[in-house]
Design a protein around this motif. Structure first.
Motif, mmCIF file in Angstrom:
data_model
loop_
_atom_site.group_PDB
_atom_site.id
_atom_site.type_symbol
_atom_site.label_atom_id
_atom_site.label_comp_id
_atom_site.label_asym_id
_atom_site.label_seq_id
_atom_site.Cartn_x
_atom_site.Cartn_y
_atom_site.Cartn_z
ATOM 1 N N TYR A 298 -37.865 -15.916 -35.292
ATOM 2 C CA TYR A 298 -38.477 -15.186 -34.128
ATOM 3 C C TYR A 298 -38.864 -15.281 -33.610
ATOM 4 O O TYR A 298 -40.767 -16.158 -34.032
ATOM 5 N N THR A 299 -39.682 -15.533 -31.981
ATOM 6 C CA THR A 299 -41.061 -16.142 -31.273
ATOM 7 C C THR A 299 -40.574 -15.079 -30.731
ATOM 8 O O THR A 299 -40.035 -14.318 -29.804
ATOM 9 N N THR A 300 -42.001 -15.219 -30.572
ATOM 10 C CA THR A 300 -42.971 -14.061 -29.927
ATOM 11 C C THR A 300 -42.941 -14.468 -28.582
ATOM 12 O O THR A 300 -44.167 -15.440 -28.956
ATOM 13 N N TYR A 301 -43.089 -14.081 -27.035
ATOM 14 C CA TYR A 301 -44.405 -14.214 -26.294
ATOM 15 C C TYR A 301 -44.546 -14.036 -25.872
ATOM 16 O O TYR A 301 -44.405 -12.218 -25.641
ATOM 17 N N VAL A 302 -46.436 -14.220 -25.163
ATOM 18 C CA VAL A 302 -46.804 -12.987 -24.257
ATOM 19 C C VAL A 302 -46.789 -13.583 -22.420
ATOM 20 O O VAL A 302 -47.076 -15.191 -22.384
ATOM 21 N N PHE A 303 -46.409 -13.238 -21.852
ATOM 22 C CA PHE A 303 -46.190 -13.883 -20.369
ATOM 23 C C PHE A 303 -47.091 -12.895 -19.605
ATOM 24 O O PHE A 303 -47.383 -11.461 -19.431
ATOM 25 N N GLU A 304 -47.756 -13.401 -18.519
ATOM 26 C CA GLU A 304 -48.636 -12.717 -17.365
ATOM 27 C C GLU A 304 -47.416 -12.664 -16.376
ATOM 28 O O GLU A 304 -46.957 -14.052 -15.328
ATOM 29 N N ILE A 305 -47.477 -11.591 -15.632
ATOM 30 C CA ILE A 305 -47.028 -11.559 -14.104
ATOM 31 C C ILE A 305 -47.399 -11.731 -12.895
ATOM 32 O O ILE A 305 -49.226 -11.896 -13.345
ATOM 33 N N ILE A 306 -47.143 -12.855 -12.730
ATOM 34 C CA ILE A 306 -47.982 -13.242 -11.738
ATOM 35 C C ILE A 306 -47.627 -12.941 -9.958
ATOM 36 O O ILE A 306 -47.937 -13.078 -9.169
ATOM 37 N N ASP A 307 -46.960 -11.741 -9.796
ATOM 38 C CA ASP A 307 -45.996 -11.681 -8.385
ATOM 39 C C ASP A 307 -47.109 -10.006 -8.717
ATOM 40 O O ASP A 307 -47.044 -9.322 -9.113
ATOM 41 N N SER A 308 -47.772 -9.411 -7.588
ATOM 42 C CA SER A 308 -48.495 -8.850 -7.189
ATOM 43 C C SER A 308 -47.758 -7.453 -6.970
ATOM 44 O O SER A 308 -48.467 -6.052 -7.645
ATOM 45 N N ASN A 309 -46.228 -7.753 -6.209
ATOM 46 C CA ASN A 309 -46.231 -5.896 -6.521
ATOM 47 C C ASN A 309 -45.082 -5.856 -7.306
ATOM 48 O O ASN A 309 -44.447 -5.065 -7.641
ATOM 49 N N GLU A 310 -44.414 -6.970 -8.577
ATOM 50 C CA GLU A 310 -43.776 -6.930 -9.474
ATOM 51 C C GLU A 310 -44.821 -5.860 -10.393
ATOM 52 O O GLU A 310 -44.792 -4.699 -11.037
ATOM 53 N N ILE A 311 -46.087 -5.897 -10.490
ATOM 54 C CA ILE A 311 -46.921 -5.289 -11.463
ATOM 55 C C ILE A 311 -47.282 -4.092 -10.735
ATOM 56 O O ILE A 311 -46.966 -2.951 -11.797
ATOM 57 N N GLN A 312 -47.451 -3.956 -9.767
ATOM 58 C CA GLN A 312 -47.378 -2.604 -8.754
ATOM 59 C C GLN A 312 -46.160 -1.525 -9.518
ATOM 60 O O GLN A 312 -46.262 -0.752 -9.540
ATOM 61 N N ARG A 313 -44.933 -2.385 -9.290
ATOM 62 C CA ARG A 313 -44.122 -1.825 -9.512
ATOM 63 C C ARG A 313 -43.424 -1.616 -10.536
ATOM 64 O O ARG A 313 -43.197 -0.418 -11.062
ATOM 65 N N LEU A 314 -43.995 -1.999 -11.508
ATOM 66 C CA LEU A 314 -43.458 -1.867 -12.944
ATOM 67 C C LEU A 314 -44.431 -1.210 -13.492
ATOM 68 O O LEU A 314 -44.461 -0.824 -14.787
ATOM 69 N N GLY A 315 -45.851 -1.544 -13.487
ATOM 70 C CA GLY A 315 -46.740 -0.772 -13.474
ATOM 71 C C GLY A 315 -47.932 -1.107 -14.878
ATOM 72 O O GLY A 315 -48.716 -0.546 -15.780
ATOM 73 N N TYR A 316 -47.864 -2.846 -15.036
ATOM 74 C CA TYR A 316 -48.091 -3.743 -16.186
ATOM 75 C C TYR A 316 -47.858 -4.862 -15.907
ATOM 76 O O TYR A 316 -47.320 -5.191 -15.336
ATOM 77 N N ARG A 317 -49.135 -5.629 -16.810
ATOM 78 C CA ARG A 317 -49.598 -6.426 -16.120
ATOM 79 C C ARG A 317 -48.498 -8.105 -16.785
ATOM 80 O O ARG A 317 -48.811 -9.215 -16.609
ATOM 81 N N TYR A 318 -48.641 -7.268 -18.609
ATOM 82 C CA TYR A 318 -48.471 -8.163 -18.781
ATOM 83 C C TYR A 318 -46.325 -7.760 -20.143
ATOM 84 O O TYR A 318 -46.770 -6.801 -19.726
ATOM 85 N N ILE A 319 -46.052 -8.919 -20.337
ATOM 86 C CA ILE A 319 -44.964 -8.817 -21.640
ATOM 87 C C ILE A 319 -44.672 -9.312 -22.220
ATOM 88 O O ILE A 319 -44.647 -10.876 -22.984
ATOM 89 N N MET A 320 -44.725 -8.654 -23.497
ATOM 90 C CA MET A 320 -44.818 -9.292 -24.439
ATOM 91 C C MET A 320 -43.056 -9.137 -25.284
ATOM 92 O O MET A 320 -42.897 -8.448 -25.604
#
Length: 107
Positions: free
Chosen positions: A20-42
């Protein structure tokens, strides 16, 4: 199960002994951060998932599914079994293409 796609940058990744591979991504679109309510996706890529290897620092578009324990289920060959844990499942990553120089000349 809900699917979503967002623009991200891969920060790090780790593969375990069961592949299993676990990734940590940073959201780079500020509008998406506001829409989702978080900055990182694991999120987790299942073993034998048909996808190329990703490089840390790569930017692109991540498609993932949100799986909720007890609510979503998977087909076990005979019937549906509810997931026991909640997870963000990796579906696909499309790398952002580098910008082309419009004034380049080929000889």
């Amino acid at each position: 199960m809900t699917n979503d796609t967002t623009q991200v940058k891969l920060l790090c990744q780790q593969r375990d002994s069961l592949d299993y591979t676990t990734y940590v991504f940073e959201i780079i679109d500020s509008n998406e951060i506001q829409r989702l309510g978080y900055r990182y996706i694991m999120c987790t890529r299942w073993p034998n998932w048909d996808h190329r290897e990703l490089l840390n620092g790569e930017e692109g578009y991540l498609n993932y599914s949100i799986i909720i324990a007890g609510q979503d289920a998977w087909f076990n060959g005979e019937g549906y079994t509810p997931y026991k844990t909640s997870v963000y499942q990796f579906n696909k990553f499309i790398a952002k293409q580098p910008k082309q120089n419009k004034h380049s000349f080929k000889l």
